[in-house]
Design a protein around this motif. Structure first.
Motif, PDB file in Angstrom:
ATOM      1  N   GLY A 167       2.120  -4.087   3.764  1.00  0.00           N
ATOM      2  CA  GLY A 167       3.040  -2.973   3.975  1.00  0.00           C
ATOM      3  C   GLY A 167       3.942  -3.066   5.178  1.00  0.00           C
ATOM      4  N   THR A 207       3.285  -2.809  -4.446  1.00  0.00           N
ATOM      5  CA  THR A 207       2.561  -2.581  -3.200  1.00  0.00           C
ATOM      6  C   THR A 207       1.342  -1.702  -3.441  1.00  0.00           C
ATOM      7  OG1 THR A 207       2.723  -1.783  -0.907  1.00  0.00           O
ATOM      8  CG2 THR A 207       3.950  -0.555  -2.589  1.00  0.00           C
ATOM      9  N   VAL A 238       2.229   0.918   0.788  1.00  0.00           N
ATOM     10  CA  VAL A 238       3.298   1.855   1.153  1.00  0.00           C
ATOM     11  C   VAL A 238       3.841   2.550  -0.096  1.00  0.00           C
ATOM     12  CG1 VAL A 238       3.958   0.785   3.328  1.00  0.00           C
ATOM     13  CG2 VAL A 238       4.936  -0.079   1.193  1.00  0.00           C
ATOM     14  N   LYS A 262       6.840   5.022  -0.113  1.00  0.00           N
ATOM     15  CA  LYS A 262       8.209   4.511  -0.016  1.00  0.00           C
ATOM     16  C   LYS A 262       8.682   3.850  -1.310  1.00  0.00           C
ATOM     17  CE  LYS A 262       7.723   3.195   4.904  1.00  0.00           C
ATOM     18  NZ  LYS A 262       7.811   2.030   5.821  1.00  0.00           N
TER      19      LYS A 262
END
Length: 313
Positions: free
Chosen positions: A213, A233, A236, A239
Motif C-alpha cells: 500500500g 490491493t 488501501v 483509495k
C-alpha cells in the motif's frame, strides 16, 4: 474454566486482557473446539486500535483463525465427532482455549499440516487465493507482488507458481533467498524499483497484487501495467475507486461478491492438496502463549513480522 483474550475499550495493545470464563457449551447446530493454535492477523489489531470497525460497545473477543480438536458436538450437527482435528476459519474469539463454532466455520485438518500451520491458513491463504483468481492469474501470466515476504505474499507466490505463472516479488534483501526457494524472482523495493522489475520481467508485467500500500508500490504499478483493473490491493481499499484499481478488504467499502466469497472457500482445500504434493509450505513466525497476545499484536503492528504469528493456548 476456559481462558480467553478480550478487550473492553479501543486502544493500544495494552487493552488486551487475559481472563477466565466458564468453558463454553455447544448449542443446537454448534460445536466446541479446543484451540491448539490461533492465527494473529493484522485485522485483529486494526479492530482493537479502532483503525477499523468503528465504536466498541461492550466486550470484544479476539481472533478469527485457528486450529484444534472438537471436544463437543451439539444437537443437529452431522458429520463431525469428538476428537476430529479441524481448521477454524471466520469464527469469533479464537484467541482462547475453547471456541464455539458452526459446521461452516471448520474443515478437516490435513494430517500433513501441524496445528500451527493450520492456524496460518485462514485469512492469508484465502485472501491470496481469491485475489489471484479475481485478477485472472493463470498459466503464462507474469505477476508482480508488492510485499512478497508477508503471509499473504508467501501464499500468493506459491499459488501463482503452482498455476504456471511467472512471479516477481518485492522484499528486503534478507528475504530474497526464501522467495527464490518459493519460485519467485525477488527484487528490492526503493528508488529504481520500476527498472529492476522491468529487468526481472523483460516480457512485461500482466497483473499486480499490492500487499504493502505504499505510494512507491502504487506508482510503480501504474508505470508497469496499462490497464488499472489488472492491479489489485488488499491494503488501501479506501483509495481503490479513485485510483481505478481492484480492492478486497483493506478498508474497501464494497463487500466481497458471491464469487469472491466462493473463491475464499476454495482456498483451504486447494492449499491442503498442494501441501500433500509438497508444493506449498508455511512461513511461521513467533509462537507465543495466550498471555503474550499483546506482544504478538505489537509485532504485527510493526509491519515486519518474521512469518505468520501464532498464539498457542
Amino acid at each position: 474454566m476456559a481462558t480467553v483474550i478480550q478487550y473492553q475499550e479501543l486502544g493500544p495493545a495494552d487493552v488486551l486482557e487475559l481472563v477466565e470464563v466458564p468453558t463454553p457449551q455447544a448449542g443446537h447446530g454448534e460445536l466446541v473446539v479446543e484451540v491448539r493454535a490461533a492465527g494473529v492477523n493484522p485485522i485483529d489489531w486494526k479492530l482493537r486500535s479502532g483503525v477499523r470497525g468503528g465504536e466498541l460497545h461492550g466486550t470484544r473477543r479476539v481472533g478469527s483463525d485457528g486450529a484444534g480438536v472438537v471436544v463437543e458436538v451439539g444437537d443437529g450437527v452431522e458429520g463431525w465427532s469428538i476428537g476430529d482435528e479441524v481448521v477454524v476459519v471466520n469464527a469469533s474469539g479464537t484467541y482462547a482455549t475453547h471456541v464455539v463454532v458452526t459446521p461452516d466455520q471448520i474443515i478437516r485438518k490435513p494430517a500433513a499440516i501441524s496445528f500451527e500451520e493450520a492456524a496460518a491458513i485462514g485469512i492469508p491463504v484465502s485472501t491470496a487465493y481469491q485475489a489471484l483468481r479475481s485478477l485472472g492469474v493463470t498459466e503464462g501470466t507474469t505477476l508482480l507482488i508488492h510485499g512478497g515476504s508477508g503471509s499473504v505474499g508467501h501464499a500468493a507466490v506459491q499459488f501463482a507458481v503452482a498455476w504456471g505463472a511467472t512471479v516477481v516479488a518485492t522484499a528486503s534483501e534478507g528475504n530474497h533467498a526464501r522467495l527464490r526457494e518459493l519460485g519467485a524472482i525477488p527484487v528490492t523495493y526503493g528508488p529504481g524499483l520500476v527498472e529492476r522489475v522491468r529487468e526481472a520481467a523483460s516480457q512485461g508485467v500482466d497483473r499486480v497484487l499490492d500487499a504493502v500500500g505504499t505510494d512507491e508500490a502504487l506508482q510503480a504499478s501504474f508505470e508497469l501495467v496499462e490497464d488499472r483493473q489488472h492491479i489489485g490491493t488488499i491494503v488501501v481499499g479506501a483509495k481503490a475507486a479513485d485510483l481505478g484499481i481492484q480492492a478486497w478488504s483493506g478498508g474497501n467499502p464494497l463487500p466481497l461478491t458471491a464469487q469472491e466469497q466462493a473463491w475464499r472457500a476454495e482456498a483451504i482445500p486447494a492449499v491442503a492438496s498442494l501441501v500433500e504434493q509438497g508444493r506449498f509450505s508455511f512461513e511461521l513466525g513467533t509462537v507465543r502463549p495466550l498471555a503474550e497476545a499483546a506482544d504478538a499484536h505489537r509485532e504485527s503492528e510493526s509491519g515486519h513480522p518474521s512469518g505468520k504469528l501464532i498464539l498457542a493456548p
